[in-house]
Motif scaffolding. Structure first.
Motif, PDB file in Angstrom:
ATOM      1  N   CYS A  68       0.398  -0.921  -0.268  1.00  0.00           N
ATOM      2  CA  CYS A  68      -0.176   0.408   0.294  1.00  0.00           C
ATOM      3  C   CYS A  68       1.069   1.280   0.117  1.00  0.00           C
ATOM      4  O   CYS A  68       1.564   1.183   1.271  1.00  0.00           O
ATOM      5  CB  CYS A  68      -0.925  -0.021   1.292  1.00  0.00           C
ATOM      6  N   ALA A  91      -3.705   5.915  -1.062  1.00  0.00           N
ATOM      7  CA  ALA A  91      -3.833   4.156  -0.128  1.00  0.00           C
ATOM      8  C   ALA A  91      -4.356   3.410  -1.537  1.00  0.00           C
ATOM      9  O   ALA A  91      -5.559   3.328  -2.235  1.00  0.00           O
ATOM     10  CB  ALA A  91      -5.208   4.922   0.109  1.00  0.00           C
ATOM     11  N   LYS A  92      -4.165   1.994  -0.353  1.00  0.00           N
ATOM     12  CA  LYS A  92      -4.961   0.386  -1.334  1.00  0.00           C
ATOM     13  C   LYS A  92      -5.203  -0.102  -0.280  1.00  0.00           C
ATOM     14  O   LYS A  92      -4.812  -1.136   0.343  1.00  0.00           O
ATOM     15  CB  LYS A  92      -3.556  -0.265  -2.575  1.00  0.00           C
ATOM     16  N   PRO A  93      -6.570   0.124  -0.329  1.00  0.00           N
ATOM     17  CA  PRO A  93      -7.008  -0.293   1.467  1.00  0.00           C
ATOM     18  C   PRO A  93      -6.942  -2.064   0.607  1.00  0.00           C
ATOM     19  O   PRO A  93      -7.446  -2.835  -0.011  1.00  0.00           O
ATOM     20  CB  PRO A  93      -7.670   0.275   1.762  1.00  0.00           C
ATOM     21  N   ARG A 145       0.431   4.308   0.331  1.00  0.00           N
ATOM     22  CA  ARG A 145      -0.157   5.137   1.501  1.00  0.00           C
ATOM     23  C   ARG A 145       0.645   4.610   3.037  1.00  0.00           C
ATOM     24  O   ARG A 145       1.027   5.496   3.727  1.00  0.00           O
ATOM     25  CB  ARG A 145      -1.842   5.267   1.813  1.00  0.00           C
ATOM     26  N   LYS A 146       0.950   2.959   2.653  1.00  0.00           N
ATOM     27  CA  LYS A 146       1.436   3.170   4.085  1.00  0.00           C
ATOM     28  C   LYS A 146       2.520   3.289   4.349  1.00  0.00           C
ATOM     29  O   LYS A 146       3.465   3.904   5.079  1.00  0.00           O
ATOM     30  CB  LYS A 146       1.509   1.648   4.213  1.00  0.00           C
ATOM     31  N   VAL A 204     -11.491   1.399   4.206  1.00  0.00           N
ATOM     32  CA  VAL A 204     -10.282   0.304   5.301  1.00  0.00           C
ATOM     33  C   VAL A 204     -11.124  -0.817   5.431  1.00  0.00           C
ATOM     34  O   VAL A 204     -12.306  -0.311   6.242  1.00  0.00           O
ATOM     35  CB  VAL A 204      -9.464   1.634   6.553  1.00  0.00           C
ATOM     36  N   VAL A 215     -10.583   7.071   3.675  1.00  0.00           N
ATOM     37  CA  VAL A 215     -10.072   5.679   2.860  1.00  0.00           C
ATOM     38  C   VAL A 215     -11.566   4.375   3.135  1.00  0.00           C
ATOM     39  O   VAL A 215     -11.925   4.779   4.405  1.00  0.00           O
ATOM     40  CB  VAL A 215      -8.842   5.268   3.192  1.00  0.00           C
ATOM     41  N   HIS A 222       3.355   6.999   5.397  1.00  0.00           N
ATOM     42  CA  HIS A 222       3.219   7.665   6.866  1.00  0.00           C
ATOM     43  C   HIS A 222       4.232   7.121   7.383  1.00  0.00           C
ATOM     44  O   HIS A 222       5.008   7.236   8.505  1.00  0.00           O
ATOM     45  CB  HIS A 222       1.822   6.824   6.979  1.00  0.00           C
ATOM     46  N   TYR A 251      -2.081   2.648  10.821  1.00  0.00           N
ATOM     47  CA  TYR A 251      -1.986   3.860   9.959  1.00  0.00           C
ATOM     48  C   TYR A 251      -3.711   3.449   9.964  1.00  0.00           C
ATOM     49  O   TYR A 251      -4.249   4.760   9.283  1.00  0.00           O
ATOM     50  CB  TYR A 251      -1.818   4.558   8.981  1.00  0.00           C
ATOM     51  N   LYS A 252      -4.806   2.789  10.032  1.00  0.00           N
ATOM     52  CA  LYS A 252      -5.969   2.295  10.020  1.00  0.00           C
ATOM     53  C   LYS A 252      -7.042   3.563  10.571  1.00  0.00           C
ATOM     54  O   LYS A 252      -7.611   4.235   9.801  1.00  0.00           O
ATOM     55  CB  LYS A 252      -6.574   1.526  10.506  1.00  0.00           C
ATOM     56  N   CYS A 261      -1.699  -2.894   9.850  1.00  0.00           N
ATOM     57  CA  CYS A 261      -1.299  -1.305   9.591  1.00  0.00           C
ATOM     58  C   CYS A 261      -1.910  -0.577  10.799  1.00  0.00           C
ATOM     59  O   CYS A 261      -2.807  -0.095  11.550  1.00  0.00           O
ATOM     60  CB  CYS A 261      -2.423  -0.981   8.555  1.00  0.00           C
ATOM     61  N   CYS A 290      -6.041   6.596   7.847  1.00  0.00           N
ATOM     62  CA  CYS A 290      -7.116   6.600   6.693  1.00  0.00           C
ATOM     63  C   CYS A 290      -8.816   6.698   6.598  1.00  0.00           C
ATOM     64  O   CYS A 290      -8.919   7.300   5.820  1.00  0.00           O
ATOM     65  CB  CYS A 290      -6.740   5.160   5.974  1.00  0.00           C
ATOM     66  N   SER A 309      -3.421  -5.978   2.913  1.00  0.00           N
ATOM     67  CA  SER A 309      -2.824  -4.395   3.707  1.00  0.00           C
ATOM     68  C   SER A 309      -3.315  -3.872   5.460  1.00  0.00           C
ATOM     69  O   SER A 309      -2.238  -3.695   5.943  1.00  0.00           O
ATOM     70  CB  SER A 309      -2.096  -3.771   3.134  1.00  0.00           C
ATOM     71  N   CYS A 310      -4.213  -3.949   4.988  1.00  0.00           N
ATOM     72  CA  CYS A 310      -4.362  -3.209   6.241  1.00  0.00           C
ATOM     73  C   CYS A 310      -4.940  -3.874   7.527  1.00  0.00           C
ATOM     74  O   CYS A 310      -5.180  -3.267   8.933  1.00  0.00           O
ATOM     75  CB  CYS A 310      -6.662  -2.517   6.218  1.00  0.00           C
TER      76      CYS A 310
HETATM   77  S1  SF4 Z   1      -4.856   1.350   6.713  1.00  0.00           S
HETATM   78 FE1  SF4 Z   1      -4.950   0.125   4.625  1.00  0.00          FE
HETATM   79  S2  SF4 Z   1      -5.215   1.367   3.247  1.00  0.00           S
HETATM   80 FE2  SF4 Z   1      -4.551   2.837   4.916  1.00  0.00          FE
HETATM   81  S3  SF4 Z   1      -3.153   2.920   4.863  1.00  0.00           S
HETATM   82 FE3  SF4 Z   1      -3.010   0.835   6.265  1.00  0.00          FE
HETATM   83  S4  SF4 Z   1      -3.159  -0.838   3.913  1.00  0.00           S
HETATM   84 FE4  SF4 Z   1      -3.031   1.157   3.523  1.00  0.00          FE
END
Ligand code: SF4
Length: 262
Positions: free
Chosen positions: A22, A237-239, A24-25, A260, A258, A28, A249-250, A247, A253, A243-244
């Motif tokens: 992702c 962002a590629k939810p 966006r990850k 998520v 986003v 961040h 950063y949920k 993560c 996002c 990946s999420c």
């Molecule tokens: S929560 Fe999902 S969309 Fe957001 S940065 Fe993390 S992997 Fe990417």
């Protein structure tokens, strides 16, 4: 929008993997540098790596399971910092249980191979190279020289053994490390050996030029995209569920609209 911070001077294989899962990850973590709180899994992993690193600093004949106990206190000081304790909610009462769990996992390693018989070329070896214009940096858990003269990349894993569908991504990082070894040592490792010390399993794969070439190309493609997104001022962002799920950063996002997966 433009970023206040520069692109990192070099990328580790795991940060490249962040980007590939992702963008966006990656933004961040590597550009905005928003800290990712420690989790029990990351803290256990670092703890066990610390202990095994200390053991492999010893002379070969001294590397035995009884030495694990000698390095637990050092690991507590090095790994269970105030920030980590706070992230994990660890207290003086709960730390012994955490240490005991890490001790058991560290000791599992000695059931998987004879550490005294290993000829080690490097422990926690830092590699800094440029491959096809991509500045790469990383630290190898261990690099071993086998009896036949070939090199083996050794990586310790404290998580679960992945199922067969995830084997390609499991080896992706270490295959890029193989390319980095070749670029810095002028020698291609012959194999990758992953020690799943929690599960007491070893998975091994030969290093092939075809796969390493694919990793080099993937790194080059990712680096080109990173530079493009950086110039554009936004990493998409590629939810996805995969990946999420873990993560950090949920919430950021979600706050940015986003979608998520929960
Ligand atoms: S929560 Fe999902 S969309 Fe957001 S940065 Fe993390 S992997 Fe990417």
């Amino acid at each position: 929008m433009s970023f206040e911070r520069p692109l990192p001077a070099s990328l580790s294989p795991s940060r490249l993997q962040d980007f590939q899962s992702c963008p966006r990850k990656f933004q961040h973590a590597s550009i905005d540098r928003i800290p990712q709180p420690a989790t029990k899994a990351t803290a256990l992993g670092r703890f066990v790596h610390y202990v095994l690193e200390q053991i492999f600093q010893l002379e070969a004949h001294e590397r035995n399971v009884d030495k694990v106990a000698d390095h637990l206190e050092g690991a507590v000081i090095a790994i269970l910092t105030d920030d980590v304790r706070s992230d994990l909610g660890l207290t003086e009462e709960t730390i012994p249980a955490f240490v005991r769990e890490a001790e058991v996992i560290s000791k599992n390693y000695f059931e998987l191979e004879d550490a005294t018989a290993r000829q080690v070329e490097g422990v926690e070896q830092r590699i800094n190279v440029e491959i096809s214009g991509v500045p790469l940096v990383g630290i190898l858990d261990r690099l071993d020289r086998e009896a036949d003269g070939s090199l083996t990349i050794v990586d310790y894993k404290t998580g679960r053994v992945p199922n067969a569908n995830y084997m390609t991504s499991t080896f992706a990082n270490t295959e890029l490390y193989a390319a980095m070894c070749e670029a810095s040592l002028n020698e291609m490792p012959a194999r990758i050996r992953l020690f799943y010390v929690g599960a007491k399993e070893v998975i091994e794969r030969p290093v092939t030029e075809i796969v390493v070439n694919a990793r080099r190309k993937a790194a080059q493609t990712a680096w080109t995209s990173i530079n493009t997104y950086y110039a554009d001022g936004e990493f998409p962002a590629k939810p996805s569920a995969n990946s999420c799920r873990f993560c950090a950063y949920k919430e950021i996002c979600r706050g940015n609209g986003v979608n998520v997966p929960s």
